[in-house]
Scaffold this active site. Structure first.
Site, PDB file in Angstrom:
ATOM      1  N   CYS A   2      -5.375   0.224  20.505  1.00 29.16           N
ATOM      2  CA  CYS A   2      -5.470  -0.051  21.924  1.00 29.16           C
ATOM      3  C   CYS A   2      -5.920  -1.503  22.174  1.00 29.16           C
ATOM      4  O   CYS A   2      -6.849  -1.994  21.544  1.00 29.16           O
ATOM      5  CB  CYS A   2      -6.425   0.875  22.667  1.00 29.16           C
ATOM      6  SG  CYS A   2      -5.993   2.601  22.521  1.00 29.16           S
ATOM      7  N   TRP A  75      -2.713   3.059  21.728  1.00 23.45           N
ATOM      8  CA  TRP A  75      -2.358   3.793  20.516  1.00 23.45           C
ATOM      9  C   TRP A  75      -2.996   5.170  20.706  1.00 23.45           C
ATOM     10  O   TRP A  75      -4.212   5.299  20.753  1.00 23.45           O
ATOM     11  CB  TRP A  75      -2.928   3.107  19.272  1.00 23.45           C
ATOM     12  CG  TRP A  75      -2.458   3.737  18.013  1.00 23.45           C
ATOM     13  CD1 TRP A  75      -1.255   3.521  17.365  1.00 23.45           C
ATOM     14  CD2 TRP A  75      -3.168   4.693  17.216  1.00 23.45           C
ATOM     15  NE1 TRP A  75      -1.189   4.297  16.231  1.00 23.45           N
ATOM     16  CE2 TRP A  75      -2.337   5.014  16.116  1.00 23.45           C
ATOM     17  CE3 TRP A  75      -4.413   5.318  17.319  1.00 23.45           C
ATOM     18  CZ2 TRP A  75      -2.717   5.926  15.122  1.00 23.45           C
ATOM     19  CZ3 TRP A  75      -4.786   6.224  16.345  1.00 23.45           C
ATOM     20  CH2 TRP A  75      -3.948   6.519  15.261  1.00 23.45           C
ATOM     21  N   ASN A 101     -10.765   1.799  24.642  1.00 20.46           N
ATOM     22  CA  ASN A 101     -10.317   1.772  23.251  1.00 20.46           C
ATOM     23  C   ASN A 101     -11.366   2.531  22.458  1.00 20.46           C
ATOM     24  O   ASN A 101     -12.552   2.249  22.591  1.00 20.46           O
ATOM     25  CB  ASN A 101     -10.223   0.313  22.783  1.00 20.46           C
ATOM     26  CG  ASN A 101      -9.975   0.189  21.297  1.00 20.46           C
ATOM     27  OD1 ASN A 101      -9.413   1.091  20.673  1.00 20.46           O
ATOM     28  ND2 ASN A 101     -10.371  -0.936  20.728  1.00 20.46           N
ATOM     29  N   LYS A 488       4.368  -1.637   1.939  1.00 26.88           N
ATOM     30  CA  LYS A 488       5.166  -2.425   2.896  1.00 26.88           C
ATOM     31  C   LYS A 488       6.451  -1.689   3.241  1.00 26.88           C
ATOM     32  O   LYS A 488       6.877  -1.638   4.397  1.00 26.88           O
ATOM     33  CB  LYS A 488       5.511  -3.810   2.312  1.00 26.88           C
ATOM     34  CG  LYS A 488       4.376  -4.785   2.282  1.00 26.88           C
ATOM     35  CD  LYS A 488       4.076  -5.323   3.660  1.00 26.88           C
ATOM     36  CE  LYS A 488       2.634  -5.605   3.962  1.00 26.88           C
ATOM     37  NZ  LYS A 488       1.575  -4.730   3.708  1.00 26.88           N
ATOM     38  N   HIS A 507       3.973   9.939 -18.124  1.00 25.93           N
ATOM     39  CA  HIS A 507       3.077  11.064 -17.838  1.00 25.93           C
ATOM     40  C   HIS A 507       3.517  11.813 -16.583  1.00 25.93           C
ATOM     41  O   HIS A 507       2.740  12.576 -16.018  1.00 25.93           O
ATOM     42  CB  HIS A 507       1.640  10.567 -17.707  1.00 25.93           C
ATOM     43  CG  HIS A 507       1.168   9.880 -18.947  1.00 25.93           C
ATOM     44  ND1 HIS A 507       0.840  10.558 -20.102  1.00 25.93           N
ATOM     45  CD2 HIS A 507       1.033   8.559 -19.240  1.00 25.93           C
ATOM     46  CE1 HIS A 507       0.493   9.687 -21.039  1.00 25.93           C
ATOM     47  NE2 HIS A 507       0.610   8.468 -20.533  1.00 25.93           N
ATOM     48  N   LYS A 610      -2.159  -2.228  14.567  1.00 24.89           N
ATOM     49  CA  LYS A 610      -2.672  -3.246  13.639  1.00 24.89           C
ATOM     50  C   LYS A 610      -4.116  -2.966  13.216  1.00 24.89           C
ATOM     51  O   LYS A 610      -4.438  -3.059  12.050  1.00 24.89           O
ATOM     52  CB  LYS A 610      -2.583  -4.615  14.324  1.00 24.89           C
ATOM     53  CG  LYS A 610      -3.106  -5.757  13.506  1.00 24.89           C
ATOM     54  CD  LYS A 610      -2.021  -6.342  12.657  1.00 24.89           C
ATOM     55  CE  LYS A 610      -2.512  -7.453  11.756  1.00 24.89           C
ATOM     56  NZ  LYS A 610      -1.832  -7.387  10.455  1.00 24.89           N
TER      57      LYS A 610
HETATM   58  O1  M6R Z   1      -7.823  -5.117   9.333  1.00 26.41           O
HETATM   59  P1  M6R Z   1      -7.938  -4.495   7.985  1.00 26.41           P
HETATM   60  O2  M6R Z   1      -7.616  -5.458   6.886  1.00 26.41           O
HETATM   61  O3  M6R Z   1      -9.250  -3.809   7.751  1.00 26.41           O
HETATM   62  O4  M6R Z   1      -6.811  -3.382   7.956  1.00 26.41           O
HETATM   63  C1  M6R Z   1      -6.687  -2.514   6.865  1.00 26.41           C
HETATM   64  C2  M6R Z   1      -5.387  -1.766   6.928  1.00 26.41           C
HETATM   65  O5  M6R Z   1      -5.312  -1.000   8.095  1.00 26.41           O
HETATM   66  C3  M6R Z   1      -4.179  -2.709   6.889  1.00 26.41           C
HETATM   67  O6  M6R Z   1      -4.200  -3.520   5.762  1.00 26.41           O
HETATM   68  C4  M6R Z   1      -2.862  -1.896   6.893  1.00 26.41           C
HETATM   69  O7  M6R Z   1      -2.760  -1.161   5.720  1.00 26.41           O
HETATM   70  C5  M6R Z   1      -1.660  -2.822   7.073  1.00 26.41           C
HETATM   71  N1  M6R Z   1      -0.876  -2.373   8.182  1.00 26.41           N
HETATM   72  C6  M6R Z   1      -0.749  -2.841   5.900  1.00 26.41           C
HETATM   73  O8  M6R Z   1       0.310  -3.729   6.069  1.00 26.41           O
END
Ligand code: M6R
Length: 615
Positions: A2, A75, A101, A488, A507, A610
């Site tokens: 959010c 979100w 948020n 990714k 394994h 994000k």
């Molecule tokens: O802001 P942060 O680095 O703590 O975020 C951690 C993860 O949420 C972040 O790296 C997420 O996995 C990405 N979207 C991956 O590309």
């Protein structure tokens, strides 16, 4: 999770708020909404789906003008992504509007109370209860900031709230607990936002709010108190990047731009941390050298891509410092009663500095007496503020949901940290440190060279758009790189993608190999640890014999892989520990191109946001 904007000033609040929301849409795109104070009342509009839906709504049904407003991009947590659940939420009289948020954990009980008192709630959200509570409190105290303080004292959970009231039309009020909220200080105008990118086009003067604080904005003033109305500590700072850093700058997506920015991001993260004699000078760390010398264990906590950076950091830390290092998903960490004490150094890695799982892990670590050092990209965010020390990465704003340049800079910061620990503890000689630092200083150019040779990777990715699965294999530091490549691809292309330690193939995972299955293999350097190299070459042969289509990432000059590579991606030769800095880049490009070929929006993958500011 959010994005929130609030504005009070001389401009059209709607324009400022909607433009701000565009910058914050990376935080969530399930719905968007705005409210403007106008003609003695509140005019609001909200729409499920991306911000563009709200913009269409505002064209079809324009709101009246006003110079005080709030906005939200969501979100979804409580309640699906519908118009009714979109923020802002209003009380029954339509005099209060609030955006939020976070998660209000005791909302069910509060909602029940409100219903008993005759309120009608129209959405499934936790947020709507706040609008009604604010209306009740305002009717007794006649002041929105005070009403907010009274309401906040009744809320459990994590929240950022921003509200306006039609009876106090010159004021925007915000509150924060465990969720981000920053003030932008302008001339004759002030802003509130989840992050500075929302107001950077107007001002670069920011105020970082602390925990459990309420802020009242007017055109000419910013007043901050704690939840009891007492004085509050805040930190003013200057944002050291400008609006252009948060623009696409001619690229088709933020992700492409951020991939391209990696050489600079790496160089910026090294800047000022190495003195003329090649010695590391991490003076910014507030942890005394004695504490670093006495540490007998390092624990890295992080999530997602940052966790993968932590997995790579472990190799560097253990190799250069000989201190045992554990790496743990922050979401698992505190629930398994980890063994920590005053001699444990916890490293919390986070691009945003807001990730709730990482924040909770670091709080747990500090409660046990451990020292916490944050590796973070966001100045003034909660994780560095609550840590004992911070090493900032200088990637600049990362807008695309998929982390790219932040990952590379997290690696650089972790290498610097590991070397610094080695320097302080005497496990590394000055010339050894200098040699690695020289390699690091060159690596930005190597990343640049990788970027210049990515066209065949893009072409290959396009041919795989109809595949269901891609596997990734790696060994040593190549294993976390494989995990990152798979992450990714999952988040961008929505494909089944798995990363494996190549040594584990026999394994179990080798059973997945079938005719034509694309398998990306990250090959360690044939120099130095050549045993590992030879073993992975055998692994490539084994999977190829079973029909895999091999996509081999190997350093220039490695001829041993040539006969077994259906597709060969060359990367510059780098010292083994540093190889992830160059080996990850083709995987980012691969995922981005494959996702685009599948018609996906790379900057805003489905179901994601994000910053994950809820547990
Ligand atoms: O802001 P942060 O680095 O703590 O975020 C951690 C993860 O949420 C972040 O790296 C997420 O996995 C990405 N979207 C991956 O590309």
């Amino acid at each position: 999770m959010c994005g929130i904007v609030g504005y009070v000033g001389g401009q059209s609040a709607l324009d400022v708020v909607v433009t701000g929301l565009k910058r914050l849409e990376y935080r969530g795109y399930d719905s968007a909404g705005v409210a403007v104070l106008s003609d003695g009342g509140i005019a609001a509009a909200k729409k499920a789906g991306k911000l563009v839906n709200l913009e269409k709504e505002l064209v079809d049904r324009p709101l009246p003008g006003g110079s005080v407003g709030i906005g939200h991009t969501r979100w979804a947590t409580h309640g699906g992504p519908t118009d009714a659940n979109a923020h802002p939420h209003l009380d029954n009289a339509g005099r209060v509007a609030v955006v939020h948020n976070g998660i209000i954990e005791n909302f069910a009980a509060l909602r029940e109370e409100l219903v008993e008192r005759g309120h009608t709630l129209l959405s499934e959200t936790d947020t709507e209860t706040v609008a009604h509570l604010l209306a009740e409190e305002f009717s007794s105290v006649g002041d929105l900031a005070e009403a907010m303080r009274l309401v906040c004292r009744r809320l459990d959970g994590a929240f950022t709230l921003v509200a306006v009231h039609a009876d106090q039309p010159d004021v925007v009020v915000g509150a924060r607990r465990n969720s981000p909220l920053v003030v932008g200080v302008g001339e004759g105008e002030n802003f509130l936002a989840s992050d500075v990118s929302a107001f950077i086009a107007h001002t670069r003067s920011a105020i970082e709010l602390g925990q459990d604080q309420v802020v009242e904005l007017t055109r000419d003033g910013v007043t901050v108190t704690d939840f009891d109305g007492g004085p509050a500590d805040v930190r003013a700072y200057h944002v050291d990047w400008d609006a252009s850093a948060a623009e696409k700058g001619g690229y088709a997506s933020f992700m492409l731009k951020e991939i391209a920015e990696q050489p600079k991001a790496v160089a910026d993260t090294l800047l000022g941390r190495i003195d003329a004699a090649g010695r590391l000078t991490l003076d910014e760390l507030r942890i005394p050298a004695t504490v670093l010398r006495e540490a007998d264990k390092v624990v890295v906590v992080a999530c997602g891509t940052a966790f993968h950076a932590g997995l790579i950091a472990k190799y560097a830390i253990e190799h250069w410092t000989r201190i045992p290092c554990e790496v743990e998903l922050a979401s698992e960490f505190r629930y398994r009663d980890p063994i920590l004490n005053r001699r444990t150094l916890v490293i919390a890695i986070s691009q945003s500095g807001e990730t709730m799982d990482t924040l909770m892990a670091l709080r747990h670590a500090r409660e046990q007496g451990a020292k916490v050092l944050a590796v973070c990209n966001t100045n003034g965010s909660t994780i560095p503020r609550e840590s004992d020390a911070v090493l900032y990465t200088h990637a600049g704003p990362e807008v695309a949901v998929a982390s790219t340049k932040a990952f590379l800079t997290q690696l650089v910061a972790c290498y610097l940290l590991a070397l610094y620990l080695g320097q302080v503890r005497g496990t590394q000689w000055g010339d050894e440190i200098n040699a690695v630092v020289r390699d690091l200083a060159r690596i930005g150019d190597d990343v640049e060279r990788v970027l210049e040779t990515m066209e065949p990777v893009r072409a290959l990715a396009r041919t795989l758009a109809d595949k269901d699965t891609v596997l990734f294999l790696g060994r040593h530091v190549g294993h976390p790189v494989a995990l990152e490549g798979a992450l990714k691809l999952k988040e961008l292309a929505y494909m089944h993608a798995e990363g494996f330690a190549a040594g584990e193939l026999k394994h179990g995972p080798i059973a997945l190999i079938e005719e034509g299955l694309p398998v990306v293999v990250v090959v360690p350097s044939p120099r130095g640890r050549s045993v590992l190299h030879d073993k992975i070459v055998s692994n490539i042969q084994e999977i190829r014999a079973r029909g895999a289509r091999t996509i081999v990432i190997a350093e220039e000059g490695d001829e041993a892989v040539v006969p077994y590579a259906d597709h060969l991606v060359r990367i510059p030769a780098t010292p083994t520990l540093l190889q992830p800095l160059v080996a990850t880049v083709p995987l980012q490009v691969f995922a981005c191109e494959l996702a685009t070929a599948r018609g996906n929006e790379v900057d805003q993958p489905r179901n994601l946001a994000k910053s994950v500011t809820v547990e």
